[in-house]
Design a protein around this motif. Structure first.
Motif, short mmCIF file in Angstrom:
data_model
loop_
_atom_site.label_atom_id
_atom_site.label_comp_id
_atom_site.label_asym_id
_atom_site.label_seq_id
_atom_site.Cartn_x
_atom_site.Cartn_y
_atom_site.Cartn_z
N HIS A 69 31.89 54.84 32.60
CA HIS A 69 32.27 54.26 31.32
C HIS A 69 31.24 54.49 30.21
N HIS A 70 29.98 54.71 30.57
CA HIS A 70 28.91 54.99 29.60
C HIS A 70 28.83 53.92 28.51
N THR A 71 28.94 52.69 28.92
CA THR A 71 28.83 51.56 27.99
C THR A 71 27.91 50.51 28.59
N ILE A 72 27.50 49.58 27.75
CA ILE A 72 26.66 48.48 28.20
C ILE A 72 27.25 47.17 27.71
N SER A 73 27.45 46.24 28.63
CA SER A 73 27.94 44.91 28.29
C SER A 73 26.80 43.92 28.39
N ILE A 74 26.73 42.99 27.43
CA ILE A 74 25.73 41.93 27.49
C ILE A 74 26.39 40.58 27.78
N ASP A 75 27.61 40.62 28.29
CA ASP A 75 28.25 39.41 28.78
C ASP A 75 27.43 38.83 29.94
N PRO A 76 27.16 37.52 29.96
CA PRO A 76 26.29 36.93 30.98
C PRO A 76 26.71 37.23 32.41
N ASP A 77 28.00 37.18 32.71
CA ASP A 77 28.44 37.46 34.08
C ASP A 77 28.32 38.94 34.41
N TYR A 91 18.39 47.62 29.79
CA TYR A 91 17.45 47.71 28.67
C TYR A 91 17.28 46.34 28.02
N CYS A 92 16.68 46.27 26.83
CA CYS A 92 16.17 44.99 26.32
C CYS A 92 17.21 43.88 26.27
N MET A 93 18.39 44.16 25.70
CA MET A 93 19.36 43.10 25.54
C MET A 93 20.02 42.70 26.85
N GLU A 94 19.82 43.51 27.90
CA GLU A 94 20.30 43.13 29.23
C GLU A 94 19.24 42.30 29.96
N ASN A 95 18.06 42.87 30.15
CA ASN A 95 17.01 42.16 30.87
C ASN A 95 16.60 40.87 30.17
#
Length: 316
Positions: A69-77, A91-95
């Motif tokens: 999918h080459h995307t990043i989700s920052i949804d908590p679950d 990366y930053c907004m995930e970790n």
């Protein structure tokens, strides 16, 4: 990412197990251990959590390269599934985004703020310039004192909480040091406006380099949704063009970060006590996949490995 979101005790238990949090009091769950530690010494517990997070969960952008999918989700679950259950990087907004929820769930007063990345982070030369808003940092308040906490900046990231005090400094990974200064930016029209600038130097004899700057102002989840979309999807974003991964190394006593593994380009390097050595040269994709498993504890699935085919980041 909903404001005020918390993880369940079962999720916290899985997180603490993931970062090898110690069960100092047998008979209690890891969550109970962490909450008791928080009540006794919130700052020391925060330091321990940050160290263990940095040395257990890699910083990287694999989802933009090794996925379908080459995307990043920052949804908590989604963050929990990726970083804890799948044991991958972020990366930053995930970790940092997940770390914020963990801290809040344990009882900390914490909020997220936005930051910029300095040109020195990529070039090693500090010209005073910074990117657009693209970074997340946390402000944690303990006994009335504000601390900057960051578990998502990779190679030159902070390794311990830093009080929001002009000139406050600390050892980062010996012999390197880190500090905060409050100053204006060269591009600001109004020079009376100041931001917090996070700086590092490789040893006491070298110059301070500005890595990030950030504001002492809370940003909302919708702000980070916009930042995350731009960082992960813009054609000009460096994250979409190159794959990188880092993980810090904890000493055997679990008290000090002594180095890090760095994967960039076709090299995996290890830095220990200020000395860098090459541990592997990556000749083909199979080498990198095996290196991720060996040095970063990241085991990619077949469909994830296929996702990098044809991308500029593929090793050919």
């Amino acid at each position: 990412m909903s404001q005020g979101r918390k993880y369940s005790d079962d999720q916290l238990e899985a997180y603490l197990k993931r970062i090898s949090y110690p069960a100092n009091k047998p008979g209690l769950s890891l969550v109970q251990n962490a909450r008791q530690s928080f009540e006794l010494d919130a700052l020391a517990t925060l330091c321990d959590l940050q160290r263990r997070h940095l040395t257990s969960i890699p910083w990287g952008n694999s989802a933009l390269h090794y996925s379908q999918h080459h995307t990043i989700s920052i949804d908590p679950d989604s963050l929990f599934e990726k970083l804890i259950e799948r044991r991958l990087d972020g990366y930053c907004m995930e970790n940092t985004g997940m770390f914020q929820i963990v801290l809040r769930s344990l009882g900390y007063f914490v909020y997220a703020t936005g930051g910029r990345v300095g040109s020195a982070a990529g070039t090693g030369v500090d010209n005073g310039l910074f990117t657009q808003l693209s970074h997340m940092a946390l402000i944690v308040i303990i006994d009335g004192i504000k601390y900057m906490v960051d578990v998502g900046f990779g190679t030159n990231g902070a390794t311990a909480p830093l009080p929001l005090q002009d000139g406050a400094s600390s050892t980062r990974i010996a012999p390197s040091e880190m500090r905060l200064v409050k100053d204006t930016l060269v591009e600001f029209t109004d020079k009376s406006q100041k931001v917090w600038i996070y700086q590092v130097r490789h040893n006491p004899e070298s110059e301070w380099l500005s890595m990030t700057c950030f504001y002492d102002m809370e940003l909302l989840p919708q702000d980070f949704e916009l930042m995350n979309f731009a960082t992960s999807q813009r054609r000009t974003s460096w994250f979409t063009q190159s794959f990188v991964c880092t993980r810090m190394i904890l000493d055997s006593a679990g008290k000090e970060i002594i180095g890090q593994y760095i994967l960039a380009g076709k090299d995996i390097k290890r830095r220990l006590h200020g000395q860098t050595e090459q541990v592997q040269v990556l000749e083909k994709e199979e080498d990198r996949v095996k290196g991720l498993a060996e040095y970063f504890d990241m085991n990619l699935r077949a469909n994830e490995i296929q996702g990098i085919r044809g991308m500029t980041s593929e090793i050919k």
